[in-house]
Design a protein around this motif. Structure first.
Motif, mmCIF file in Angstrom:
data_model
loop_
_atom_site.group_PDB
_atom_site.id
_atom_site.type_symbol
_atom_site.label_atom_id
_atom_site.label_comp_id
_atom_site.label_asym_id
_atom_site.label_seq_id
_atom_site.Cartn_x
_atom_site.Cartn_y
_atom_site.Cartn_z
ATOM 1 N N ARG A 167 -2.772 -9.018 -2.990
ATOM 2 C CA ARG A 167 -3.168 -9.290 -1.607
ATOM 3 C C ARG A 167 -2.023 -9.778 -0.742
ATOM 4 N NH1 ARG A 167 -8.969 -12.384 -2.674
ATOM 5 N NH2 ARG A 167 -10.022 -10.598 -3.654
ATOM 6 N N THR A 168 -0.890 -10.086 -1.376
ATOM 7 C CA THR A 168 0.253 -10.566 -0.612
ATOM 8 C C THR A 168 1.376 -9.546 -0.628
ATOM 9 O OG1 THR A 168 1.228 -11.676 -2.521
ATOM 10 C CG2 THR A 168 -0.302 -12.951 -1.179
ATOM 11 N N LEU A 169 2.245 -9.586 0.357
ATOM 12 C CA LEU A 169 3.311 -8.607 0.520
ATOM 13 C C LEU A 169 4.268 -8.608 -0.664
ATOM 14 C CD1 LEU A 169 4.627 -6.502 2.382
ATOM 15 C CD2 LEU A 169 5.936 -8.359 3.433
ATOM 16 N N GLY A 170 4.502 -9.743 -1.281
ATOM 17 C CA GLY A 170 5.456 -9.854 -2.365
ATOM 18 C C GLY A 170 5.129 -8.996 -3.562
ATOM 19 N N GLN A 171 3.855 -8.632 -3.737
ATOM 20 C CA GLN A 171 3.450 -7.834 -4.888
ATOM 21 C C GLN A 171 3.452 -6.349 -4.562
ATOM 22 O OE1 GLN A 171 -0.277 -10.141 -5.768
ATOM 23 N NE2 GLN A 171 0.542 -10.093 -7.846
ATOM 24 N N VAL A 172 3.923 -5.966 -3.403
ATOM 25 C CA VAL A 172 3.963 -4.559 -3.038
ATOM 26 C C VAL A 172 5.389 -4.068 -3.043
ATOM 27 C CG1 VAL A 172 3.406 -2.884 -1.276
ATOM 28 C CG2 VAL A 172 1.899 -4.813 -1.645
ATOM 29 N N PRO A 226 -9.921 2.184 -13.554
ATOM 30 C CA PRO A 226 -11.213 1.998 -14.212
ATOM 31 C C PRO A 226 -12.015 0.891 -13.532
ATOM 32 C CG PRO A 226 -9.457 2.165 -15.833
ATOM 33 C CD PRO A 226 -8.798 2.044 -14.489
ATOM 34 N N PRO A 227 -13.347 0.986 -13.536
ATOM 35 C CA PRO A 227 -14.160 -0.038 -12.873
ATOM 36 C C PRO A 227 -13.846 -1.456 -13.343
ATOM 37 C CG PRO A 227 -15.519 1.851 -13.442
ATOM 38 C CD PRO A 227 -14.173 2.102 -14.056
ATOM 39 N N ALA A 228 -13.602 -1.643 -14.645
ATOM 40 C CA ALA A 228 -13.312 -2.987 -15.142
ATOM 41 C C ALA A 228 -11.993 -3.516 -14.592
ATOM 42 C CB ALA A 228 -13.281 -2.986 -16.676
ATOM 43 N N VAL A 229 -11.037 -2.626 -14.377
ATOM 44 C CA VAL A 229 -9.753 -3.029 -13.804
ATOM 45 C C VAL A 229 -9.924 -3.374 -12.331
ATOM 46 C CG1 VAL A 229 -7.409 -2.252 -13.241
ATOM 47 C CG2 VAL A 229 -8.403 -1.721 -15.479
ATOM 48 N N GLU A 230 -10.709 -2.574 -11.620
ATOM 49 C CA GLU A 230 -10.979 -2.878 -10.210
ATOM 50 C C GLU A 230 -11.635 -4.251 -10.074
ATOM 51 O OE1 GLU A 230 -13.242 -0.950 -6.305
ATOM 52 O OE2 GLU A 230 -13.636 -0.140 -8.310
ATOM 53 N N ALA A 231 -12.592 -4.541 -10.948
ATOM 54 C CA ALA A 231 -13.273 -5.832 -10.891
ATOM 55 C C ALA A 231 -12.303 -6.968 -11.207
ATOM 56 C CB ALA A 231 -14.447 -5.842 -11.869
ATOM 57 N N TYR A 232 -11.398 -6.741 -12.145
ATOM 58 C CA TYR A 232 -10.428 -7.768 -12.511
ATOM 59 C C TYR A 232 -9.478 -8.046 -11.346
ATOM 60 C CZ TYR A 232 -6.980 -10.334 -15.279
ATOM 61 O OH TYR A 232 -6.135 -11.309 -15.763
ATOM 62 N N ILE A 233 -8.993 -6.997 -10.691
ATOM 63 C CA ILE A 233 -8.092 -7.168 -9.550
ATOM 64 C C ILE A 233 -8.765 -7.989 -8.458
ATOM 65 C CG2 ILE A 233 -6.977 -5.915 -7.647
ATOM 66 C CD1 ILE A 233 -6.418 -3.664 -9.692
ATOM 67 N N SER A 234 -10.040 -7.680 -8.201
ATOM 68 C CA SER A 234 -10.779 -8.410 -7.170
ATOM 69 C C SER A 234 -10.982 -9.867 -7.566
ATOM 70 C CB SER A 234 -12.133 -7.728 -6.938
ATOM 71 O OG SER A 234 -12.905 -8.443 -6.000
ATOM 72 N N ALA A 235 -11.388 -10.090 -8.809
ATOM 73 C CA ALA A 235 -11.676 -11.459 -9.260
ATOM 74 C C ALA A 235 -10.423 -12.322 -9.266
ATOM 75 C CB ALA A 235 -12.311 -11.422 -10.656
ATOM 76 N N ARG A 236 -9.287 -11.729 -9.596
ATOM 77 C CA ARG A 236 -8.031 -12.484 -9.689
ATOM 78 C C ARG A 236 -7.272 -12.531 -8.361
ATOM 79 N NH1 ARG A 236 -6.108 -15.954 -12.770
ATOM 80 N NH2 ARG A 236 -4.066 -14.970 -13.059
ATOM 81 N N ARG A 270 -2.890 -0.386 -1.060
ATOM 82 C CA ARG A 270 -4.281 -0.232 -0.631
ATOM 83 C C ARG A 270 -5.039 -1.553 -0.742
ATOM 84 N NH1 ARG A 270 -6.196 4.879 0.173
ATOM 85 N NH2 ARG A 270 -8.332 4.210 -0.282
ATOM 86 N N VAL A 271 -4.813 -2.271 -1.835
ATOM 87 C CA VAL A 271 -5.489 -3.556 -1.988
ATOM 88 C C VAL A 271 -5.055 -4.507 -0.886
ATOM 89 C CG1 VAL A 271 -5.742 -5.582 -3.463
ATOM 90 C CG2 VAL A 271 -5.801 -3.297 -4.473
ATOM 91 N N ARG A 272 -3.758 -4.551 -0.624
ATOM 92 C CA ARG A 272 -3.261 -5.458 0.422
ATOM 93 C C ARG A 272 -3.840 -5.113 1.785
ATOM 94 N NH1 ARG A 272 1.279 -5.665 3.842
ATOM 95 N NH2 ARG A 272 2.164 -3.782 2.920
ATOM 96 N N ASN A 273 -4.053 -3.813 2.022
ATOM 97 C CA ASN A 273 -4.577 -3.370 3.318
ATOM 98 C C ASN A 273 -6.095 -3.328 3.377
ATOM 99 O OD1 ASN A 273 -1.979 -3.023 4.339
ATOM 100 N ND2 ASN A 273 -1.837 -0.916 3.557
ATOM 101 N N GLY A 274 -6.747 -3.720 2.294
ATOM 102 C CA GLY A 274 -8.205 -3.745 2.289
ATOM 103 C C GLY A 274 -8.853 -2.387 2.061
ATOM 104 N N ALA A 275 -8.086 -1.406 1.589
ATOM 105 C CA ALA A 275 -8.622 -0.064 1.327
ATOM 106 C C ALA A 275 -9.206 -0.014 -0.080
ATOM 107 C CB ALA A 275 -7.525 0.985 1.480
ATOM 108 N N PRO A 276 -10.184 0.868 -0.312
ATOM 109 C CA PRO A 276 -10.795 0.936 -1.642
ATOM 110 C C PRO A 276 -9.871 1.572 -2.677
ATOM 111 C CG PRO A 276 -11.676 2.658 -0.227
ATOM 112 C CD PRO A 276 -10.828 1.789 0.650
ATOM 113 N N ILE A 277 -10.024 1.137 -3.909
ATOM 114 C CA ILE A 277 -9.301 1.750 -5.026
ATOM 115 C C ILE A 277 -10.277 2.296 -6.072
ATOM 116 C CG2 ILE A 277 -7.212 0.377 -4.705
ATOM 117 C CD1 ILE A 277 -8.165 -1.422 -7.014
ATOM 118 N N THR A 278 -11.537 2.353 -5.715
ATOM 119 C CA THR A 278 -12.544 2.940 -6.594
ATOM 120 C C THR A 278 -12.149 4.369 -6.938
ATOM 121 O OG1 THR A 278 -14.229 1.573 -5.529
ATOM 122 C CG2 THR A 278 -15.008 3.462 -6.819
ATOM 123 N N TYR A 279 -12.326 4.761 -8.201
ATOM 124 C CA TYR A 279 -11.979 6.078 -8.749
ATOM 125 C C TYR A 279 -10.471 6.271 -8.933
ATOM 126 C CZ TYR A 279 -16.765 6.826 -7.226
ATOM 127 O OH TYR A 279 -18.127 6.683 -7.008
#
Length: 207
Positions: free
Chosen positions: A202-207, A188-198, A176-185
């Motif tokens: 976003r690349t195929l290799g991590q899927v 946890p919000p702090a984890v979502e923020a960390y994924i975005s900040a880091r 979902r992150v790689r495809n730009g889809a939301p992962i809210t809910y």
């Protein structure tokens, strides 16, 4: 190293990323089994996931710590990430037993892991060291007699625990992150923020 804990739950995984399914199930195990503490054990080099790019240990640890912050009966263990090479559950449990003398260990797994137990490294040694606390998984069935025929030590060492069926997976979150889809809910919000900040997943290799 004495801890004073007498009933200790252990949940392992890559936690790439940790999500609400992990947390809900761990909390239910804690409640249903009367555990005093649940240890989350992120793996360093899981033998069964060779060939897939895994996020750096530092990122997975940071997300875990953010996810469990404020929960007094959750903790993170570094037993596996501080060892080099593949980590096997049987060895990990031996280390934890030494760190928590006198504690009864409960290895928290899903029905799919119990089904695959005969293929694990030294499965008999695993169940001699810890009871298996098993949660159902959506769409997973089990031939328990077949498992016990191959791992007879597991007889009378399994606790089936009724937990909410949470159909969330780390692999789906990464996609979902790689495809730009939301992962809210889903995390946890702090984890979502960390994924975005880091910029994780976003690349195929991590899927």
């Amino acid at each position: 190293m004495a801890s004073g804990v007498t009933r200790l739950g252990i949940i392992g995984g890559t936690f790439d990323p940790v999500h609400l399914g992990h947390l809900i199930i761990a909390e239910e195990f804690w409640y249903r089994l009367g555990l005093e503490r649940v240890l989350f054990l992120p793996t360093s080099s899981p033998p069964h996931k060779v060939g897939r790019a895994i996020s750096p240990v530092a990122d997975r640890l940071a997300m875990l710590r953010l996810a469990i912050e404020g929960n007094p009966h959750f903790a993170v263990s570094l037993v596996d990430v501080e060892r080099s090479g593949p980590t096997y559950t049987a060895d990990t449990l031996a280390i934890l037993a030494g760190q928590h003398p006198g504690a009864q260990l409960f290895f928290l797994i899903g029905l799919d892991s119990l089904r695959d137990l005969p293929t694990w490294h030294e499965p008999g040694r695993i169940v001699r060291q810890a009871r298996l606390a098993v949660a159902g998984r959506p769409g997973v069935t089990l031939d328990l007699p077949a498992v016990l025929a191959q791992v007879p030590e597991a007889a009378d060492r399994i606790d089936f625990v009724d937990v909410p069926q949470i159909d969330i997976s780390a692999s789906a979150i990464r996609r979902r992150v790689r495809n730009g889809a939301p992962i809210t809910y889903q995390v946890p919000p702090a984890v979502e923020a960390y994924i975005s900040a880091r910029g994780l997943y976003r690349t195929l290799g991590q899927v």
